[in-house]
Design an enzyme around this catalytic site. Structure first.
Site, PDB file in Angstrom:
ATOM      1  N   GLY B 150       0.742  -1.311  -0.035  1.00 49.35           N
ATOM      2  CA  GLY B 150       0.032   0.122  -0.009  1.00 49.35           C
ATOM      3  C   GLY B 150       0.867   1.336  -0.037  1.00 49.35           C
ATOM      4  N   CYS B 151       0.526   2.308  -0.478  1.00 49.64           N
ATOM      5  CA  CYS B 151       1.104   3.420  -0.858  1.00 49.64           C
ATOM      6  C   CYS B 151       1.653   4.231   0.612  1.00 49.64           C
ATOM      7  CB  CYS B 151       0.384   4.444  -1.686  1.00 49.64           C
ATOM      8  SG  CYS B 151      -1.209   4.835  -1.203  1.00 49.64           S
ATOM      9  N   ASN B 152       0.631   4.402   1.493  1.00 49.32           N
ATOM     10  CA  ASN B 152       0.984   5.167   2.800  1.00 49.32           C
ATOM     11  C   ASN B 152       1.737   3.855   3.463  1.00 49.32           C
ATOM     12  OD1 ASN B 152      -1.147   7.140   2.535  1.00 49.32           O
ATOM     13  ND2 ASN B 152      -2.678   5.634   2.766  1.00 49.32           N
ATOM     14  N   VAL B 153       1.483   2.791   3.319  1.00 48.85           N
ATOM     15  CA  VAL B 153       2.471   1.615   4.108  1.00 48.85           C
ATOM     16  C   VAL B 153       3.902   1.849   3.798  1.00 48.85           C
ATOM     17  CG1 VAL B 153       2.960  -0.796   4.480  1.00 48.85           C
ATOM     18  CG2 VAL B 153       0.462   0.176   4.387  1.00 48.85           C
TER      19      VAL B 153
END
Lengths: 348, 348, 348, 348
Positions: B150-153
């Site tokens: 995931g991008c935020n991850v």
């Protein structure tokens, strides 16, 4: 009986916003605006959005020009207000939108600003909760020298004070990350404030505990009852001209839970005209408060993280600056506190 | 020998970005693109920025259409990739940009996503630092089923892993507030994603520990050595189409200082082609990495607050999604890891 | 004696803006708000910026609910207002913010909208200059059915009517290119209105003479004296939630010059409270009028090109919609025309 | 055999974009970058998005520093390039991104710029259609002094030349309104370029025939065959950092129709690698070309208005400046014209 007002530094964003609010205020009349490089120009040519004030022309910022008003609002660069205020009689209400008279600690002033220390004036945050349960507005009645709070400070203080006073959150190891519009930095010609730099981008500044608003936040949290507050504070410029969205976290005190948390904030603000706690599951966005003197607060308890998350939205130029000035002016002069102050945001 | 690739779900933002990167990749050829409602249309009519791929037309997303490629990239809604992958031979490289195969814990899947659990694939974050000092890229060589993070991850993991592995920060009571562009949410028709809602505003969502990326972050932090990580995580939508600016804080471990902190991050990433630690006093903005597979990291130690502040900037669609997919594809197929991946941002 | 008002379609942007203005209007009280899918919800949960109206809850849009008010404002989709209006007594003031009752030509309606033609109501543009030198406001006094103009139409009409009426510009072969914010398109869930599509981009739509506002513009220009007006009209969506910046050009009539041009516009608007012609060399920007019922006009004569350039800035949701409704309501009910209408923009 | 290149003025936006393109260009190596106030700093500290050029440091812009390169790209303020070019041998390829050598008419130079006239260099717009049907690229082969066109000029010229050369539109009484991002104005510290001024607003400038790009546009239209062209040209700053969306109108010549119009543009650009005419009913948005050397053109004939509407989208910093420079450099040096030039935009 109309109150006559002069606004010094009226060519900038803060001064312009003070004028926008005062223009629609039924109890006052702006009779004088001053500026530095724009002196001699029509106000409307520099602030073309202020159509109803098309009769005003910028004068120089001198003691003579500012004399003779019931109130003077200073929207000047840091360091300039002390001398101006000294030239005005004690009976004149002076509100300083700058930082010169906010800090009660000379050591804080030295460390974060430097230069001559001017001493603290009455602090212009009516909703500030004191540890004894009183609100700061009591101190504003009749005041004649008022320091308008910093915009980020207002957001973080309003977001944390209820939890600190109610002892449902720990007053140390707080964190705050703020998405902020650049108008808070004024009309200054700096590369980092250019539209090409800001649009399409998010950029942090003053990272790591260096922002000048930090000592003012801690000062307020001590008023609310924190013995030794500490906060990690990071502002991030985002592509909107105005607005602050503060994401604040604090550790839950042992024994506190979602219910006691909500109760602390709701009871603190239930009677406030301009500060509202949203229902469970609702969080504010800055568009909700653009142009308004309103601060909206959303609350969540993250059990897994052991932290309360408080989200505060306000307009840095209104509740964060000009609205706070007008609200304080109303209190100081014995007018209804909410007179002339918009409650509704301009959205979308 | 050119690698033939099919991209499923190529009408969305993630799929489009995968195509943008693959179009300039010297070792691959995109031969098939699929979509749902756009099947039968020319790619260029739906993704008009992809001029060099004007020869492609959307097919339906079926096993038959996806068969026969060396690699298949899935940019599908959650829950759709399991069945598609099952229809493809084990020898085909499948990269899933969705969440279906990221979580190793079925309990996490149940709590944050729900529905059938598909099991975890090899995780596509090559720079992920393991507690033993190895990097995750070793696991990607030869892999045939890869879950793109995931991008935020990615932002939070890259920001925290070095400090955790080096034990200069406490792995619990972490905080992260992210200014994010809405393209991470895809082309979904939701009121909160309308331009009128987003422009001129900052709006938080999934506040209070409910965001689906949280278990994935904690999973990664455990890989980096955290026994019991916890994090307060809040994303805030800001008015830029793409980009993530993560402001992350962590308590300093006793004995750690600015020097050991800087050393931990710099040694972790000194050899990385796409992750860079900026010099003391420098912090990234998202414009610096728009369009690039680069993550930039700024570091500060706030002694007063007792916290390290880590600021990470990346492009959610590139290093946060499509770039991670291509980087993983390169590793899986034995190509140079940085092949076809832009390092420079499109700024201003 | 307070006027009671119902607003139908109050969950959208136009309806919300009508409410924002009426909330601060000293002569009216909003007693009813209706919506479709939001019926039963609190207004404040759908329009969280309207704090002062926190006592309102959405009802269904039915004749029974709308009955019994002094005025009803319709902010409904095209085609919905005819039936609603028919259910209300002739003595009730009805203002339609939609297009249903703007066009006097059934042929125009057929070509640009289609469906049942409802006939034209009194047109709600008080400043519209008639060929005989009168203003349209005379027609609004006492009116009980009012069609609020289209937002783009208001910008172009205000920009051109003085030149046409004074015969200093040719009324044919006009051009207008408008930079517009997407809020004019309402809260509709369309891909082209997503923030990811709009931010960082400028996108034209309805290019080549197909926009529905064209016949309404020409209708107004005929009122101002044009026998056979024609206009090339192109709107361009730009990344701001609200605002219209119309760049309009017209050929100079032989014999006209910069002086006669300026005189034509200045004499047309010198007494208007909400329309202002800026001094020579000054041009408006949309930020100057955000939130205000003000239209600002800049003028230049380009001798080389043989054209007058008129730049008009207004807020599509205020002077372009809700402000026009309230201004017309004031006139219809015999209240001061400017009552409750903001003149100053919210800038920056 | 790699071409060695120096970029003078590399701390600005145009210079930075030249570097971004050259960094990924397989046939060149940037060996020198110069700046004025930033001399001595690392490039990466001023242009942090150019990660792959982290080995470069700014030198002073002197003849000695610029000597010895195969090519020199000048991205300097107006008036500075003449002296620099004079110091370089005739065999060195010099590309000037400024205006100093664009205008062939000294009278135009005097009227729109003033100061010493430096004479015109070979014009760097390969796709410029000459009246005789040839393209301008023929003139670029082997050239050693090249004037890169103005960004707005490129948009308007590409939009109009086919219609003028084919005589389907009248070459006089043209109009163009451009929505433009502020990066075209460079990193200059001007109040009107501040983010707070630009965000949420659209603002025109140089209204009424005063923009410096007008004589250059007319010069190009004469090359395409217009005897006496005239144009009303208005740029409008909108809230996006880069991009130009030009809405251009021209009167249809008698006898011309939608079919002959479409044919004129399609035949002009059918073989062009970077200029594309979209299908009937499709129009470009600037996001489609961000970061790319692509210009997209949409066409409509408005029979009622008697005008052709041409919409052109390009990235002012790429096809409008740096891409044009690199494309011209390729031609001048005998490299493939499209070498190192991105065709796909970075969207959304």
């Amino acid at each position: 009986m109309t109150v006559s007002i002069a606004v010094a530094g009226a060519s900038g964003y803060a001064g312009g916003e003070v004028l926008r609010l005062l223009a629609d205020h039924p109890g006052v009349e702006v009779t004088t605006v001053t500026a530095h490089s724009n002196a001699g120009q029509r106000l409307i040519d520099v602030q073309p959005h202020l159509r109803s004030l098309d009769y005003l022309t910028f004068a120089e910022t001198t003691p003579e020009v500012l004399a003779g008003h019931d109130a003077v609002v200073l929207a000047l660069p840091h360091g300039a207000s002390g001398a101006v205020a000294a030239s005005l009689p004690d009976s004149t209400l002076v509100l300083d939108c700058g930082a010169d008279h906010r800090l009660t600690s000379e050591a804080d002033w030295e460390r974060f600003y430097g230069g001559e220390y001017h001493g603290a004036w009455t602090y212009g945050l009516p909703e500030l909760l004191h540890a004894d349960g009183t609100r700061h507005r009591e101190h504003l009645s009749g005041a004649r020298r008022i320091a308008v709070p910093g915009c980020n400070v207002t957001a973080v203080t309003l977001g944390l004070a209820p939890g600190i006073r109610s002892e449902v959150i720990e007053p140390a190891d707080l964190t705050a990350a703020l998405a902020v519009g650049p108008s808070g930095a004024g009309r200054a010609l700096k590369t980092m404030l250019l539209g090409s730099e800001l649009m399409g981008s998010a950029s942090p500044y003053a990272v790591g505990g260096t922002h000048r608003h930090i000592p003012e936040i801690l000062q307020n949290l001590r008023v609310a009852g924190a013995a030794h507050p500490s906060i990690s504070f990071t502002p991030v410029l985002v592509p909107m001209s105005r607005g602050i969205l503060a994401t604040i976290t604090a550790r839950l005190e042992p024994g506190a839970d979602a219910s006691s948390v909500r109760s602390a904030w709701e009871s603190a603000y239930s009677s406030e005209p301009f500060v509202h706690v949203l229902p469970e599951g609702h969080f504010p966005k800055t568009a909700d408060v653009v142009g308004a003197n309103t601060a909206l607060i959303g609350l969540a308890v993250d059990e897994d993280a052991g932290r309360v998350v408080v989200v505060v939205a306000l307009d840095n130029l209104v509740k964060g600056t000009a609205g706070a000035a007008v609200q304080s002016l109303n209190l100081a002069l014995g007018l209804p506190e909410d007179l002339g102050l918009p409650r509704n945001g301009v959205a979308p």
